[in-house]
Scaffold this motif. Sequence first.
Motif, short mmCIF file in Angstrom:
data_model
loop_
_atom_site.label_atom_id
_atom_site.label_comp_id
_atom_site.label_asym_id
_atom_site.label_seq_id
_atom_site.Cartn_x
_atom_site.Cartn_y
_atom_site.Cartn_z
N ASN A 104 0.89 -1.17 0.01
CA ASN A 104 0.11 0.18 0.04
C ASN A 104 1.04 1.28 0.08
N GLN A 105 0.80 2.12 -1.08
CA GLN A 105 1.81 3.19 -1.26
C GLN A 105 0.88 4.30 -0.73
N VAL A 106 1.41 5.17 0.25
CA VAL A 106 0.76 6.14 0.47
C VAL A 106 1.56 7.41 1.07
N GLU A 107 1.10 8.47 1.00
CA GLU A 107 1.84 9.70 1.55
C GLU A 107 2.16 9.60 2.89
N LEU A 108 3.83 9.66 3.05
CA LEU A 108 4.28 9.30 4.41
C LEU A 108 5.41 10.22 4.69
N HIS A 109 5.07 10.98 5.68
CA HIS A 109 6.08 11.77 6.38
C HIS A 109 5.65 12.31 7.71
N PRO A 110 6.44 12.65 8.79
CA PRO A 110 6.00 13.09 10.00
C PRO A 110 4.86 13.95 10.00
N TYR A 111 4.38 14.87 9.08
CA TYR A 111 3.16 15.62 9.25
C TYR A 111 2.06 14.86 8.67
N CYS A 112 2.47 13.81 7.91
CA CYS A 112 1.31 13.03 7.28
C CYS A 112 1.50 11.40 7.62
N CYS A 113 1.32 10.91 8.88
CA CYS A 113 1.33 9.75 9.36
C CYS A 113 0.37 9.16 9.90
N CYS A 142 -1.56 -2.43 8.37
CA CYS A 142 -0.67 -2.96 7.42
C CYS A 142 0.50 -4.07 7.84
N ALA A 143 0.88 -3.70 9.21
CA ALA A 143 2.06 -4.65 9.71
C ALA A 143 1.23 -6.06 10.20
N GLN A 144 -0.04 -5.64 10.40
CA GLN A 144 -0.73 -7.05 11.01
C GLN A 144 -1.30 -7.72 9.91
N GLU A 145 -1.38 -7.39 8.72
CA GLU A 145 -2.00 -7.94 7.66
C GLU A 145 -0.75 -8.13 6.75
N GLY A 146 0.40 -7.80 7.04
CA GLY A 146 1.48 -8.41 6.14
C GLY A 146 1.41 -7.54 4.80
N VAL A 147 1.03 -6.40 5.05
CA VAL A 147 1.00 -5.25 3.73
C VAL A 147 2.09 -4.49 3.70
N ALA A 148 3.19 -4.58 2.82
CA ALA A 148 4.06 -3.58 3.04
C ALA A 148 3.58 -2.15 2.75
N VAL A 149 4.30 -1.28 3.29
CA VAL A 149 3.87 0.07 3.17
C VAL A 149 5.01 0.63 2.45
N ALA A 150 4.61 1.56 1.30
CA ALA A 150 5.76 2.26 0.72
C ALA A 150 5.30 3.82 0.85
N GLY A 151 6.24 4.81 1.20
CA GLY A 151 5.94 6.08 1.51
C GLY A 151 6.35 6.91 0.55
N TYR A 152 5.56 7.69 -0.09
CA TYR A 152 5.91 8.72 -1.23
C TYR A 152 5.91 9.96 -0.54
N SER A 153 6.39 10.97 -1.29
CA SER A 153 6.63 12.71 -0.49
C SER A 153 7.32 12.47 0.78
N THR A 209 12.49 11.01 -5.26
CA THR A 209 12.70 11.63 -6.76
C THR A 209 13.60 12.80 -6.51
N THR A 210 14.41 12.88 -7.61
CA THR A 210 15.47 14.03 -7.84
C THR A 210 15.82 13.95 -9.20
N GLY A 211 16.47 15.34 -9.67
CA GLY A 211 17.21 15.08 -11.02
C GLY A 211 18.60 14.80 -10.81
N LYS A 212 19.00 15.28 -9.47
CA LYS A 212 20.46 15.39 -9.22
C LYS A 212 21.24 14.38 -8.62
N GLU A 213 22.42 13.89 -9.38
CA GLU A 213 23.10 12.85 -8.97
C GLU A 213 23.50 12.79 -7.52
N ASP A 214 24.05 13.91 -6.76
CA ASP A 214 24.43 14.13 -5.67
C ASP A 214 23.28 13.93 -4.56
N ARG A 215 22.12 14.06 -4.97
CA ARG A 215 21.01 13.89 -4.20
C ARG A 215 20.79 12.29 -4.41
N MET A 216 20.78 11.62 -5.44
CA MET A 216 20.40 10.45 -5.44
C MET A 216 21.38 9.66 -4.74
#
Length: 297
Positions: free
Chosen positions: A164-173, A181-192, A238-245
């Motif tokens: 389940n891919q969702v927006e995930l950061h400290p202001y949106c958790c 998801c942990a209980q049901e064995g569904v991995a969480v992927a956090g975007y933004s 995401t980023t367009g800069k190699e150093d950020r990658m």
Amino acid sequence: MTPAAIPPLAFGTGTSWSTAVDAPLDAALVTAIMTALHTGFRHLDGAESYNNERELGAAVAAAAAEGVMREEVFVTTKLWPTVSDAPGTFARSLTRLGVSYVDLYLLHCPFFTPSTHGVSVRDVWTSLESLHTSGAARQIGVSNFNTPQLRSLLGYARVRPAVNQVELHPYCCDEELLRYCAQEGVAVAGYSPLAPLVRFRGGPLDAVLERVAGEHAKTQAQVLLKWVRQRGALVVATTGKEDRMREVLEVEGDWELTEEEVKEITSVGRKHRRRAFWKKEYAEADAAVEAEMGKET
């Protein structure tokens, strides 16, 4: 075939990389994706709605010619908005990507009904299950599902969502969702995951991130990414800069936030709720849940 393990750090092609339906091929994005692959990323995250699956496919093909083979790259794409024709949309995605299969195919959102799009979430999930059975979608999952929506899907799914891919950061958790998801064995992927830095500067986390980053000799971005990983989630960045990658990839290095730091970042973030994406849709979904709870009482 046994599903490939999902690499924990994904290079995302959404947000600033999204484009118009008929836009010419974005050479800058192709170059950025190839740079990400050569830097060390092995998970690429795309979507129908980003309108740049051609660029993702072109980069995968070009990288293969330079030695990073398709089998080494975990490709994710998503279904939306043409949910009424999942098989046809998936076939077009494969063509644009130039591949015979994707490693993960996600239903991009649950915010539609038979009256708005001619199909239900259950109808679409059944189609995704058929694509999974065919082998063309090695794993299937969802995105932007809250706990009630995910619970409903698990009630009828023959193939359980891998992610389940969702927006995930400290202001949106959504703590309830992480636990479920942990209980049901569904991995969480956090975007933004970097929203507190790039979208919501001036909040109460600013000082905390600066201090914690200094204590670990890391960047504030790395602290946020590590926080997501230590909450048990995969990361889409995401980023367009190699150093950020390289900065993103270093998050998997041999360092950890302390338990107290994770708790502090979580606690401070909870005081300043902010969502960057799907705000209207989540508000409507939350209102529907509250209405149902009112009926029960």
